[in-house]
Design a protein around this motif. Structure first.
Motif, mmCIF file in Angstrom:
data_model
loop_
_atom_site.group_PDB
_atom_site.id
_atom_site.type_symbol
_atom_site.label_atom_id
_atom_site.label_comp_id
_atom_site.label_asym_id
_atom_site.label_seq_id
_atom_site.Cartn_x
_atom_site.Cartn_y
_atom_site.Cartn_z
ATOM 1 N N VAL A 172 -24.494 14.511 67.700
ATOM 2 C CA VAL A 172 -25.297 15.596 67.608
ATOM 3 C C VAL A 172 -26.960 14.796 67.593
ATOM 4 O O VAL A 172 -27.906 15.699 67.688
ATOM 5 N N ILE A 173 -27.117 13.691 67.661
ATOM 6 C CA ILE A 173 -28.436 13.141 67.396
ATOM 7 C C ILE A 173 -28.840 13.138 69.053
ATOM 8 O O ILE A 173 -28.061 12.338 69.698
ATOM 9 N N ALA A 194 -39.724 10.834 62.723
ATOM 10 C CA ALA A 194 -40.429 9.737 61.745
ATOM 11 C C ALA A 194 -39.688 9.531 60.651
ATOM 12 O O ALA A 194 -39.166 8.413 59.994
ATOM 13 N N ALA A 195 -38.886 10.815 59.822
ATOM 14 C CA ALA A 195 -37.959 10.397 58.997
ATOM 15 C C ALA A 195 -36.804 9.749 59.160
ATOM 16 O O ALA A 195 -36.269 8.782 58.344
ATOM 17 N N ALA A 196 -36.223 9.917 60.466
ATOM 18 C CA ALA A 196 -34.932 9.478 60.951
ATOM 19 C C ALA A 196 -35.356 7.973 60.920
ATOM 20 O O ALA A 196 -34.595 7.055 60.685
ATOM 21 N N LEU A 197 -36.638 7.496 61.798
ATOM 22 C CA LEU A 197 -36.883 6.186 61.810
ATOM 23 C C LEU A 197 -36.934 5.403 60.513
ATOM 24 O O LEU A 197 -36.709 4.271 60.406
ATOM 25 N N ARG A 198 -37.630 5.997 59.530
ATOM 26 C CA ARG A 198 -38.163 5.648 58.159
ATOM 27 C C ARG A 198 -36.777 5.277 57.382
ATOM 28 O O ARG A 198 -36.509 4.166 56.913
ATOM 29 N N PHE A 199 -35.736 6.159 57.511
ATOM 30 C CA PHE A 199 -34.421 6.142 56.940
ATOM 31 C C PHE A 199 -33.678 4.797 57.477
ATOM 32 O O PHE A 199 -33.230 3.874 57.026
ATOM 33 N N ALA A 200 -33.713 4.659 59.065
ATOM 34 C CA ALA A 200 -32.897 3.605 59.672
ATOM 35 C C ALA A 200 -33.559 2.272 59.222
ATOM 36 O O ALA A 200 -32.911 1.322 59.173
ATOM 37 N N LEU A 201 -34.881 2.153 59.128
ATOM 38 C CA LEU A 201 -35.458 0.686 58.985
ATOM 39 C C LEU A 201 -35.353 0.419 57.514
ATOM 40 O O LEU A 201 -35.030 -0.728 57.060
ATOM 41 N N ASP A 235 -34.635 17.185 54.222
ATOM 42 C CA ASP A 235 -35.751 18.109 54.152
ATOM 43 C C ASP A 235 -36.413 18.327 55.536
ATOM 44 O O ASP A 235 -37.106 19.317 55.496
ATOM 45 N N VAL A 236 -36.143 17.584 56.395
ATOM 46 C CA VAL A 236 -36.793 17.826 57.697
ATOM 47 C C VAL A 236 -35.788 18.609 58.682
ATOM 48 O O VAL A 236 -35.905 18.639 60.075
ATOM 49 N N GLY A 237 -34.562 18.872 57.942
ATOM 50 C CA GLY A 237 -33.465 19.548 58.954
ATOM 51 C C GLY A 237 -32.082 18.883 59.183
ATOM 52 O O GLY A 237 -31.433 19.560 60.179
ATOM 53 N N PHE A 238 -32.000 17.479 58.707
ATOM 54 C CA PHE A 238 -30.810 16.985 59.149
ATOM 55 C C PHE A 238 -29.705 17.390 58.340
ATOM 56 O O PHE A 238 -29.873 17.401 57.011
ATOM 57 N N ILE A 257 -26.879 9.059 62.172
ATOM 58 C CA ILE A 257 -28.117 8.190 62.013
ATOM 59 C C ILE A 257 -27.565 6.705 61.501
ATOM 60 O O ILE A 257 -28.084 5.832 62.204
ATOM 61 N N LEU A 258 -26.839 6.728 60.436
ATOM 62 C CA LEU A 258 -26.121 5.523 60.125
ATOM 63 C C LEU A 258 -25.316 4.738 61.077
ATOM 64 O O LEU A 258 -25.502 3.570 61.138
ATOM 65 N N ALA A 259 -24.779 5.709 61.736
ATOM 66 C CA ALA A 259 -23.773 4.942 62.764
ATOM 67 C C ALA A 259 -24.575 4.156 63.868
ATOM 68 O O ALA A 259 -24.413 3.150 64.405
ATOM 69 N N HIS A 260 -25.845 5.076 64.218
ATOM 70 C CA HIS A 260 -26.705 4.303 65.436
ATOM 71 C C HIS A 260 -27.050 2.934 64.839
ATOM 72 O O HIS A 260 -27.384 2.056 65.510
ATOM 73 N N VAL A 261 -27.554 3.089 63.468
ATOM 74 C CA VAL A 261 -27.965 1.877 62.805
ATOM 75 C C VAL A 261 -26.973 0.749 62.917
ATOM 76 O O VAL A 261 -27.375 -0.533 63.314
ATOM 77 N N ALA A 262 -25.847 0.976 62.638
ATOM 78 C CA ALA A 262 -24.667 0.107 62.563
ATOM 79 C C ALA A 262 -24.401 -0.607 64.006
ATOM 80 O O ALA A 262 -24.438 -1.642 64.123
ATOM 81 N N LEU A 263 -24.509 0.340 65.037
ATOM 82 C CA LEU A 263 -24.094 -0.159 66.363
ATOM 83 C C LEU A 263 -25.377 -0.930 66.942
ATOM 84 O O LEU A 263 -25.002 -2.116 67.477
ATOM 85 N N ASN A 264 -26.406 -0.565 66.342
ATOM 86 C CA ASN A 264 -27.678 -1.314 66.953
ATOM 87 C C ASN A 264 -27.662 -2.727 66.321
ATOM 88 O O ASN A 264 -28.114 -3.645 66.853
#
Length: 183
Positions: free
Chosen positions: A61-62, A115-122, A141-144, A152-159
């Motif tokens: 979905v991302i 921006a929210a997704a990037l802040r969380f990932a970092l 709060d921004v709709g996720f 999003i966490l799966a993307h972080v782990a893969l990266n």
């Protein structure tokens, strides 16, 4: 950066079994076989897992653009020149402007959801996943929804895996170079 990888770069023509299957699929998808995949192909299980993860998340979905923005933020944070170069190019192909990719590299975006997704990932990367309720709520709060948050966490782990492969094994960059900013 060294021009010689610390592990062999598997020749796709010489690969066998699961490694050959994955490298053939990668060749078809990219029109070439990037060095990172050739390094990971030393382990048939690892290349099968890596390529399967890219495929699964690509169908998630991302959106691809956000996935690439997350990737460049993490790559810059981890000083992974390879992933920064690769995901900047892929982000442009996914519709991001040069300015959007440069901002994402710094963990920033003019779009509140991105921006929210990037802040969380970092935060996940910087604090080794020690996030709190408010961090997760900021995504809601921004709709996720929860599915997107897990993705999003799966993307972080893969990266993290790809960053570590490229940095640890000094995989030579075979995408147009992008200058690291924060690392």
């Amino acid at each position: 950066m060294s021009t010689t990888s610390r592990v062999a770069l598997v020749d796709p023509k010489q690969a066998q079994g699961d490694a050959k299957v994955a490298l053939d699929q990668i060749q078809a998808a990219f029109g070439g076989t990037p060095a990172m995949f050739r390094a990971v192909a030393n382990s048939p299980a690892a290349i099968k897992s890596l390529w399967g993860s890219f495929g699964a998340l690509g169908g998630g979905v991302i959106p691809a653009k956000l996935g690439e923005q997350i990737a460049v933020a993490i790559a810059d944070r981890n000083a992974c020149e390879y992933c920064l170069a690769a995901h900047t190019a892929l982000g442009r192909k996914a519709g991001a402007s040069s300015d959007e990719m440069a901002a994402a590299q710094m963990g920033e975006s003019a779009d509140p959801k991105t921006a929210a997704a990037l802040r969380f990932a970092l935060k996940v990367v910087n604090d080794r996943a020690q996030v709190n309720d408010a961090d997760v709520q900021s995504l809601r709060d921004v709709g996720f929804d929860d599915g997107a948050i897990v993705e999003i966490l799966a993307h972080v782990a893969l990266n993290l895996f790809t960053n570590y492969v490229n940095v640890a094994f000094a995989v030579p960059v075979d995408f147009p170079s992008v200058k690291l900013r924060r690392a």
